[in-house]
Scaffold this motif. Structure first.
Motif, PDB file in Angstrom:
ATOM      1  N   GLY A  24       0.828  -1.209   0.000  1.00  7.31           N
ATOM      2  CA  GLY A  24       0.000   0.000   0.000  1.00  7.31           C
ATOM      3  C   GLY A  24       0.854   1.247   0.000  1.00  7.31           C
ATOM      4  O   GLY A  24       0.560   2.228  -0.682  1.00  7.31           O
ATOM      5  N   SER A  25       1.952   1.212   0.737  1.00  8.72           N
ATOM      6  CA  SER A  25       2.878   2.342   0.759  1.00  8.72           C
ATOM      7  C   SER A  25       3.573   2.484  -0.595  1.00  8.72           C
ATOM      8  O   SER A  25       3.672   3.566  -1.154  1.00  8.72           O
ATOM      9  CB  SER A  25       3.930   2.132   1.858  1.00  8.72           C
ATOM     10  N   ALA A  26       4.039   1.355  -1.120  1.00  2.79           N
ATOM     11  CA  ALA A  26       4.812   1.392  -2.368  1.00  2.79           C
ATOM     12  C   ALA A  26       3.928   1.750  -3.562  1.00  2.79           C
ATOM     13  O   ALA A  26       4.285   2.593  -4.385  1.00  2.79           O
ATOM     14  CB  ALA A  26       5.485   0.043  -2.585  1.00  2.79           C
ATOM     15  N   VAL A  27       2.773   1.098  -3.654  1.00  2.00           N
ATOM     16  CA  VAL A  27       1.891   1.359  -4.796  1.00  2.00           C
ATOM     17  C   VAL A  27       1.133   2.645  -4.535  1.00  2.00           C
ATOM     18  O   VAL A  27       0.378   2.747  -3.576  1.00  2.00           O
ATOM     19  CB  VAL A  27       0.904   0.201  -5.000  1.00  2.00           C
ATOM     20  N   GLY A  28       1.371   3.614  -5.377  1.00  2.00           N
ATOM     21  CA  GLY A  28       0.690   4.896  -5.181  1.00  2.00           C
ATOM     22  C   GLY A  28       0.789   5.721  -6.437  1.00  2.00           C
ATOM     23  O   GLY A  28       0.893   5.185  -7.544  1.00  2.00           O
ATOM     24  N   LEU A  29       0.808   7.021  -6.242  1.00  2.00           N
ATOM     25  CA  LEU A  29       0.902   7.918  -7.392  1.00  2.00           C
ATOM     26  C   LEU A  29       2.180   7.647  -8.179  1.00  2.00           C
ATOM     27  O   LEU A  29       2.235   7.842  -9.381  1.00  2.00           O
ATOM     28  CB  LEU A  29       0.904   9.367  -6.907  1.00  2.00           C
ATOM     29  N   GLY A  30       3.222   7.205  -7.478  1.00  2.00           N
ATOM     30  CA  GLY A  30       4.500   6.917  -8.126  1.00  2.00           C
ATOM     31  C   GLY A  30       4.356   5.899  -9.242  1.00  2.00           C
ATOM     32  O   GLY A  30       5.029   5.992 -10.266  1.00  2.00           O
ATOM     33  N   ASN A  31       3.480   4.929  -9.052  1.00  2.00           N
ATOM     34  CA  ASN A  31       3.312   3.887 -10.056  1.00  2.00           C
ATOM     35  C   ASN A  31       2.410   4.327 -11.198  1.00  2.00           C
ATOM     36  O   ASN A  31       2.669   4.035 -12.344  1.00  2.00           O
ATOM     37  CB  ASN A  31       2.661   2.649  -9.424  1.00  2.00           C
ATOM     38  N   ILE A  32       1.325   4.984 -10.838  1.00  2.00           N
ATOM     39  CA  ILE A  32       0.283   5.204 -11.842  1.00  2.00           C
ATOM     40  C   ILE A  32       0.377   6.594 -12.438  1.00  2.00           C
ATOM     41  O   ILE A  32       0.076   6.817 -13.595  1.00  2.00           O
ATOM     42  CB  ILE A  32      -1.098   4.936 -11.203  1.00  2.00           C
ATOM     43  N   SER A 234       9.231   4.857  -5.896  1.00  2.00           N
ATOM     44  CA  SER A 234       8.150   3.901  -6.075  1.00  2.00           C
ATOM     45  C   SER A 234       8.140   2.835  -4.983  1.00  2.00           C
ATOM     46  O   SER A 234       7.079   2.379  -4.574  1.00  2.00           O
ATOM     47  CB  SER A 234       8.258   3.249  -7.449  1.00  2.00           C
ATOM     48  N   LEU A 235       9.322   2.442  -4.521  1.00  2.00           N
ATOM     49  CA  LEU A 235       9.378   1.416  -3.477  1.00  2.00           C
ATOM     50  C   LEU A 235       9.316   2.030  -2.079  1.00  2.00           C
ATOM     51  O   LEU A 235       9.453   1.334  -1.085  1.00  2.00           O
ATOM     52  CB  LEU A 235      10.646   0.572  -3.633  1.00  2.00           C
ATOM     53  N   SER A 236       9.114   3.345  -2.005  1.00  2.00           N
ATOM     54  CA  SER A 236       9.015   4.054  -0.710  1.00  2.00           C
ATOM     55  C   SER A 236      10.293   3.953   0.110  1.00  2.00           C
ATOM     56  O   SER A 236      10.240   3.913   1.337  1.00  2.00           O
ATOM     57  CB  SER A 236       7.853   3.522   0.145  1.00  2.00           C
ATOM     58  N   LEU A 237      11.456   3.908  -0.579  1.00  2.00           N
ATOM     59  CA  LEU A 237      12.701   3.678   0.155  1.00  2.00           C
ATOM     60  C   LEU A 237      13.418   4.964   0.516  1.00  2.00           C
ATOM     61  O   LEU A 237      13.151   6.018  -0.032  1.00  2.00           O
ATOM     62  CB  LEU A 237      13.639   2.822  -0.692  1.00  2.00           C
TER      63      LEU A 237
HETATM   64  N1  PFF Z   1       5.882   4.764  -3.081  1.00  2.00           N
HETATM   65  C1  PFF Z   1       4.896   5.791  -3.201  1.00  2.00           C
HETATM   66  C2  PFF Z   1       4.423   5.860  -4.624  1.00  2.00           C
HETATM   67  O1  PFF Z   1       4.976   5.169  -5.483  1.00  2.00           O
HETATM   68  O2  PFF Z   1       3.516   6.613  -4.896  1.00  2.00           O
HETATM   69  C3  PFF Z   1       5.389   7.127  -2.735  1.00  2.00           C
HETATM   70  C4  PFF Z   1       6.095   7.083  -1.433  1.00  2.00           C
HETATM   71  C5  PFF Z   1       5.433   6.650  -0.296  1.00  2.00           C
HETATM   72  C6  PFF Z   1       7.423   7.418  -1.368  1.00  2.00           C
HETATM   73  C7  PFF Z   1       6.096   6.562   0.879  1.00  2.00           C
HETATM   74  C8  PFF Z   1       8.111   7.332  -0.180  1.00  2.00           C
HETATM   75  C9  PFF Z   1       7.440   6.902   0.929  1.00  2.00           C
HETATM   76  F1  PFF Z   1       8.082   6.809   2.038  1.00  2.00           F
END
Ligand code: PFF
Length: 463
Positions: A24-32, A234-237
């Motif tokens: 849920g953290s990783a998949v977000g606006l970054g992906n789509i 994207s991986l929230s790292l």
């Molecule tokens: N990974 C999220 C995305 O792809 O939208 C954005 C994000 C969330 C970045 C949390 C960093 C984070 F710590």
């Protein structure tokens, strides 16, 4: 010793709950939203290939490192780093690595919330049939009208921050864990429906070629840096979000397996988003290098021509809001845990503080699309002549702090921490898997990110 430490915020109910929350953290606006426009701007296939390499060789090992540090420290990123450094007999200054993550979280959430606000606005526009039978001109006009209006952007930004704060204030397990169980699979299904649509009515072949046939002529240092930055984003790292989620991970859960599952799910969603968007874009004669507005123009155009488009479009933006929501929660969590643990605040109070500061910072992004749209604050600095306020915040958050955080996290996990400590926490013993991981975090990750920084610096100074 690490095995006995517990988090004051509680634990996930299972390994699956962690996988869902971290996904849920990783998949977000970054992906789509971001992945397709980054691929579009950076030449498609070559970017995607570098991106996949970055996820496998840099993203997964760093994610494992972050989860292992989090689970061993069981505190907010700042305190976790301080505790672990002390335990290893190293300098307490390592705490500033955690502090840097918290700053990055603030920066990123500040603009993340504004963009998530756009997706909220689009839920209502799509549901209201604004895009029925729309032309490219209409979608451009609707988007331009939205971002040109600071009051509307402010309202959506405020609503989204409010939504995020409500969940964080109620605790991770109660709000978030329940929500992600439904939302993540639902998002996956909807994306597949959209890919099916692109397969039938768009120029799927062209989209496939754009995404997967690399044109190595377009491979510059800037593209590589963009790919590393995007993999981290994207991986929230690199900013403590995954570290804090790792701190709620029960003992005994395999860090390697969970990290690989999360990275695979995240990458699958990004690629599916590309496969849904590019064919539709090409079919409508639009160019893939439109920057941040890509998803807000290409998709509404497609929905406008799709049977049931208003319905599917609405559903898509609702789910995008939820995807952004679960990511935003993970961005607010590190500052909040720091305020609770180090400043003795209640969770509610800490959430209000962190939320309000982020909201204020978000105003910079709101205005950078309208009132400040012509302002180039760093015009005198080489490489920044064309960057507006939003671009600068995004650059420092996503392209500088995140990779730097990732680099230092791998240095800590690979070089500072004793071999016995990381082997124990990963639970892999001296297996080949452990050796591969250790080799990657000791050599590949730092060398890769370091080289990319040097190239980028050279690039920026030369321009
Ligand atoms: N990974 C999220 C995305 O792809 O939208 C954005 C994000 C969330 C970045 C949390 C960093 C984070 F710590």
């Amino acid at each position: 010793m690490g095995a006995r430490r517990v988090s004051v915020h509680g634990e996930w109910s299972s390994r699956l709950a962690f996988v869902l929350a971290a996904t849920g953290s990783a998949v977000g606006l970054g992906n789509i939203w971001k992945f397709p426009y980054m691929a579009g701007e950076n030449g498609g296939g070559a970017f995607v290939l570098v991106y996949l390499l970055c996820v496998a060789c840099v993203g997964v090992p760093v994610m494992m490192a972050e989860v292992l540090l989090g689970r061993r420290g069981r505190r907010n990123p700042l305190e976790t780093m301080a505790t672990l450094a002390r335990e290893e007999g190293r300098s307490a200054h390592w705490r500033w690595l955690g502090g840097m993550g918290i700053v990055a979280a603030f920066l990123i959430l500040s603009f993340y919330s504004v963009i998530a606000g756009w997706t909220l606005a689009y839920v209502f526009r799509t549901a209201g049939g604004v895009f029925d039978g729309a032309t490219a001109t209409t979608v451009n006009r609707v988007f331009a009208a939205l971002v040109a209006d600071p009051e509307r952007l402010l309202a959506w930004h405020t609503i989204f921050m409010g939504m995020t704060m409500i969940v964080v204030a109620r605790g991770v397990r109660g709000g978030l864990e329940r929500a992600v169980r439904f939302l993540m699979p639902a998002l996956f299904v909807l994306l597949i429906v959209l890919v099916g649509y692109a397969l039938n009515s768009g120029r799927f072949d062209e989209g496939l070629r754009f995404l997967f046939a690399p044109d190595f002529g377009r491979l510059t240092a800037a593209v590589v840096l963009a790919a590393v930055g995007q993999a981290f984003f994207s991986l929230s790292l690199g900013m403590g979000a995954i570290m804090i989620y790792g701190s709620y991970l029960p003992h005994g859960a395999s860090i390697a397996r969970t990290s690989m599952t999360v990275a695979a799910a995240d990458t699958a969603v990004a690629l599916l988003a590309g496969l849904a968007i590019f064919p539709i874009l090409f079919a409508e004669g639009l160019h893939p290098d439109q920057g941040p507005s890509l998803i807000f123009k290409a998709l509404p155009l497609a929905f406008g021509h799709m049977p049931g488009g208003a319905f599917f479009g609405t559903l898509f933006f609702v789910l995008l809001v939820f995807a952004a929501w679960t990511s935003a929660i993970s961005l607010l969590e590190p500052p909040v845990t720091w305020l609770v643990e180090n400043r003795g605040m209640s969770r509610v109070r800490a959430t209000v503080w962190a939320g309000v500061v982020t909201w204020l910072l978000g105003l910079c992004t709101v205005f950078s699309f309208n009132l400040w749209s012509g302002w180039r604050p760093l015009a005198a600095v080489p490489g920044f002549a064309a960057k507006g306020v939003f671009d600068i915040i995004d650059f420092f958050g996503s392209d500088v702090l995140l990779p730097l955080g990732g680099l230092l996290i791998s240095v800590f996990a690979g070089w500072v921490m004793a071999r016995a400590s990381s082997a124990e926490e990963l639970g892999l013993g001296e297996s080949p898997g452990y050796r591969v991981w250790r080799f990657l975090v000791r050599y590949v990750t730092p060398a890769g990110i370091g080289a990319v920084f040097l190239f980028r610096l050279k690039d920026a100074l030369a321009s």
